[in-house]
Design an enzyme around this catalytic site. Sequence first.
Site, short mmCIF file in Angstrom:
data_model
loop_
_atom_site.label_atom_id
_atom_site.label_comp_id
_atom_site.label_asym_id
_atom_site.label_seq_id
_atom_site.Cartn_x
_atom_site.Cartn_y
_atom_site.Cartn_z
N GLY A 103 3.18 -4.63 4.24
CA GLY A 103 2.34 -3.54 5.50
C GLY A 103 0.86 -3.16 4.77
N GLU A 104 1.06 -1.81 5.24
CA GLU A 104 -0.60 -1.48 5.10
C GLU A 104 -0.55 -0.27 4.13
OE1 GLU A 104 -3.08 -2.64 6.62
OE2 GLU A 104 -4.46 -1.18 5.51
N SER A 105 -1.43 -0.70 3.44
CA SER A 105 -1.32 0.08 2.04
C SER A 105 -1.58 1.93 1.46
CB SER A 105 -1.73 -0.82 0.17
OG SER A 105 -3.12 -1.08 0.50
N CYS B 21 3.27 -7.40 -1.75
CA CYS B 21 1.48 -7.68 -0.61
C CYS B 21 1.72 -5.98 -0.86
CB CYS B 21 1.47 -7.99 0.66
SG CYS B 21 0.35 -8.58 1.44
N ARG C 283 -7.71 -5.20 -2.68
CA ARG C 283 -7.52 -5.02 -1.56
C ARG C 283 -7.80 -6.05 -0.58
NH1 ARG C 283 -7.28 -0.97 2.11
NH2 ARG C 283 -5.57 -1.43 3.38
N ILE D 183 -0.90 -12.76 3.73
CA ILE D 183 -1.28 -11.99 4.92
C ILE D 183 -1.98 -11.26 4.18
CG2 ILE D 183 -0.68 -10.61 7.23
CD1 ILE D 183 2.28 -12.16 6.55
N ARG D 184 -3.09 -11.10 4.46
CA ARG D 184 -4.44 -9.86 4.16
C ARG D 184 -3.69 -9.46 3.06
NH1 ARG D 184 -5.38 -5.71 6.25
NH2 ARG D 184 -2.33 -5.86 7.26
N HIS E 20 4.30 -12.96 0.76
CA HIS E 20 5.44 -12.10 1.89
C HIS E 20 7.23 -13.12 1.56
CE1 HIS E 20 4.04 -8.77 3.81
NE2 HIS E 20 2.45 -10.20 3.81
N GLU F 75 9.75 -12.14 1.03
CA GLU F 75 11.17 -11.99 1.91
C GLU F 75 11.22 -12.63 3.85
OE1 GLU F 75 8.12 -10.60 1.73
OE2 GLU F 75 7.29 -9.65 4.02
N1 GLN Z 1 -3.94 -5.80 3.47
C1 GLN Z 1 -2.75 -5.92 3.31
C2 GLN Z 1 -2.79 -4.01 2.66
O1 GLN Z 1 -3.46 -4.18 1.59
C3 GLN Z 1 -1.45 -5.88 2.95
C4 GLN Z 1 -1.32 -6.60 3.75
C5 GLN Z 1 0.72 -7.41 4.15
O2 GLN Z 1 1.04 -6.17 3.26
N2 GLN Z 1 0.69 -8.14 4.47
O3 GLN Z 1 -2.46 -2.68 2.34
#
Ligand code: GLN
Length: 192
Positions: free
Chosen positions: A51-53, A80, A107, A135-136, A171, A173
């Site tokens: 998600g978004e840390s 992630c 990150r 993903i990122r 990911h 999942e």
């Molecule tokens: N770049 C995101 C973060 O550091 C992580 C991206 C993800 O969980 N797909 O929050």
Amino acid sequence: MGVRIGVLALQGDVSEHILAFRHALDGAGGVTAVRHAGDIADLDGLAIPGGESTTICRLVDKNAMRRPIETFEGGIFATCAGMVLVAVAVDDPRITPLGHIDMTVERNAFGRQRESFEADVPITGLDAPFHAVFIRAPAVTRVGPGTTVLGSVDRGIVAVRSGPHMALAFHPELGGDTRLHCMFLEHLQDTG
Ligand code: GLN
């Protein structure tokens, strides 16, 4: 009653992890979404999803979950954004990490050009490589003596284990392959 797994449900890929663990458990336990601090202590395993840390970090504090997660005695399955959160050190000062795994994490380590990509990653303990969706994604830049590297790509370490905990930069999942969820459940039994 079997193994009790919770998926931290503040933000991110919650339902996908619940489905993957249901499949991996195959009736030998239960999976729940965790939204309250009081739901944590009774679990055997806790997944912290992608998600978004920065957002998950803020919501952990807002919901008074930091202490229950920091003192959680079961295993953590961190993917992630979750990998960023369970490190002891992170390159972004907005994150105060939870510190379960002795590693330093960068990150968004793959930069803009490779924001999102897929790769077949050989993982220690799996017979065949894992088709991983990044993903990122973060990467691990340092591991401590108690942390085992399970997988790497050219840019860095992307899968680690420490006692009952596992952290993955990608990911697992997504894509229907539950071998890494199964591996986490096996570690829980070995170390529990
Ligand atoms: N770049 C995101 C973060 O550091 C992580 C991206 C993800 O969980 N797909 O929050």
